[in-house]
Design a protein around this motif. Structure first.
Motif, PDB file in Angstrom:
ATOM      1  N   LEU A  21       0.889  -1.366  -0.013  1.00 56.93           N
ATOM      2  CA  LEU A  21       0.336  -0.236   0.118  1.00 56.93           C
ATOM      3  C   LEU A  21       0.798   1.247   0.062  1.00 56.93           C
ATOM      4  N   THR A  22       0.686   2.528  -1.331  1.00 51.99           N
ATOM      5  CA  THR A  22       1.442   3.347  -0.838  1.00 51.99           C
ATOM      6  C   THR A  22       0.259   4.146  -0.417  1.00 51.99           C
ATOM      7  N   LEU A  23       1.043   5.211   0.518  1.00 51.27           N
ATOM      8  CA  LEU A  23       0.818   5.710   1.154  1.00 51.27           C
ATOM      9  C   LEU A  23       1.031   7.942   1.300  1.00 51.27           C
ATOM     10  N   PRO A  24       0.446   8.404   0.831  1.00 52.28           N
ATOM     11  CA  PRO A  24       0.948   9.925   0.414  1.00 52.28           C
ATOM     12  C   PRO A  24       0.723  10.895   1.200  1.00 52.28           C
ATOM     13  N   VAL A  25       2.255  11.059   1.393  1.00 52.03           N
ATOM     14  CA  VAL A  25       2.253  12.346   2.335  1.00 52.03           C
ATOM     15  C   VAL A  25       3.124  13.913   1.656  1.00 52.03           C
ATOM     16  N   ALA A  29       8.273  15.254   3.739  1.00 51.56           N
ATOM     17  CA  ALA A  29       7.760  14.820   5.195  1.00 51.56           C
ATOM     18  C   ALA A  29       7.685  13.039   4.664  1.00 51.56           C
ATOM     19  N   GLY A  30       7.697  12.619   6.122  1.00 53.19           N
ATOM     20  CA  GLY A  30       8.247  11.180   5.529  1.00 53.19           C
ATOM     21  C   GLY A  30       6.173  10.819   6.718  1.00 53.19           C
ATOM     22  N   GLY A  31       6.027   9.792   6.486  1.00 54.52           N
ATOM     23  CA  GLY A  31       5.517   8.594   6.585  1.00 54.52           C
ATOM     24  C   GLY A  31       5.002   7.534   7.722  1.00 54.52           C
ATOM     25  N   LEU A  32       4.452   8.247   9.229  1.00 57.25           N
ATOM     26  CA  LEU A  32       4.617   6.965   9.417  1.00 57.25           C
ATOM     27  C   LEU A  32       3.007   6.333   9.881  1.00 57.25           C
ATOM     28  N   ALA A  33       3.114   5.108   9.874  1.00 59.72           N
ATOM     29  CA  ALA A  33       1.647   3.996   9.785  1.00 59.72           C
ATOM     30  C   ALA A  33       1.823   3.383  10.621  1.00 59.72           C
ATOM     31  N   ASP A 101      10.311  11.897   1.883  1.00 57.29           N
ATOM     32  CA  ASP A 101       9.811  11.265   1.345  1.00 57.29           C
ATOM     33  C   ASP A 101       9.822  10.175   1.244  1.00 57.29           C
ATOM     34  N   ALA A 102       9.808   9.300   2.487  1.00 57.06           N
ATOM     35  CA  ALA A 102       9.274   7.957   2.256  1.00 57.06           C
ATOM     36  C   ALA A 102       8.472   7.072   3.368  1.00 57.06           C
TER      37      ALA A 102
END
Length: 264
Positions: A21-25, A29-33, A101-102
């Motif tokens: 799953l790709t989570l847009p940010v 920024a970086g994503g935390l899920a 950007d991750a």
């Protein structure tokens, strides 16, 4: 501070397609899920999530998991501490590294039942009135609350070797219980379910006797007990509302031949 708190958009078959799953940010920024599960691996909605920056100790993101147990935050690059907590379950804490950007795939976190306090010894327990309070709260004129308390009461607890025969049932894990019983007022008895937090046992008090404590709440309907007095304001608003919140803050002493008598 967080650049944004994002929610996942689920289709009907989304729970089966978490891998890849790709989570847009936002750029930079970086994503935390995380996907949070309960002890039997079911999605846990409503879990509290707090993300704190380790360098500044400021809260960077705060929220709750959605009905699918999912939480995501978009954060500036850096190191963070994440705390996930839900009632009756052991909290989870971890340190995470956010990279610009991750957008990593959601990690799965399973919350286990909270450690249960030792149960009180079997036998009889008697309420300690000076250290016990029974309060009630009712709505007044449709807006504020009126508070009251019972000044004279007594009570006892009988703990059976089989805790279920003491009409105490664990339902939320840890120290959260449901206490089932009957409440009698004005000659009318009704079954009542008390949401109870067990606080454990300790030796202390008048003669260093063994005592236990608990907090309990319930919602009562006045008319169930023929407490149907009502007075209405000109606009049709009841002076006292139909429901009453009952609060019990109980401390009880283990009953034995040498149990001291509490002072009046």
């Amino acid at each position: 501070m967080a650049l944004g708190l994002l929610r996942r958009r689920w289709s009907k078959d989304a729970p089966a397609r978490t891998a890849g799953l790709t989570l847009p940010v936002p750029p930079g920024a970086g994503g935390l899920a995380r996907t949070v599960l309960d002890p039997v691996d079911q999605p846990l909605g409503g879990a509290d999530v707090t993300v704190t920056a380790l360098d500044s100790h400021q809260v960077a993101a705060r929220g709750t998991t959605d009905p699918f147990g999912f939480f995501m935050a978009a954060l500036p690059p850096g190191r963070y501490s994440m705390l996930i907590a839900a009632e009756g379950l052991e909290p989870h804490r971890e340190t995470v590294e956010i990279v610009a950007d991750a957008s990593p795939e959601p990690g799965h976190i399973r919350l286990m039942p909270a450690r249960q306090l030792p149960l009180p010894p079997t036998g009889g327990w008697v309420f300690d009135p000076p250290h016990t309070a029974i309060r009630f709260i009712a709505k007044h004129v449709g807006m504020a609350h009126v508070h009251g308390r019972f000044e004279r009461f007594d009570g006892a607890i009988d703990v059976a070797p089989d805790m279920s025969r003491s009409t105490v049932r664990v339902y939320r894990g840890g120290s959260k219980w449901t206490l089932l019983g009957s409440l009698t007022m004005h000659g009318v008895s009704r079954s009542v379910s008390l949401d109870t937090t067990y606080l454990g046992t300790v030796n202390g008090g008048y003669g260093e006797e063994l005592r236990c404590a608990a907090l309990a709440t319930a919602e009562l309907h006045r008319e169930d007990y023929t407490l149907n007095w009502r007075s209405m304001l000109a606009r049709g608003i009841a002076v006292v509302g139909p429901t009453v919140q009952l609060e019990l803050d109980v401390q009880a002493m283990y009953r034995s031949p040498d149990t001291p008598t509490p002072p009046e």
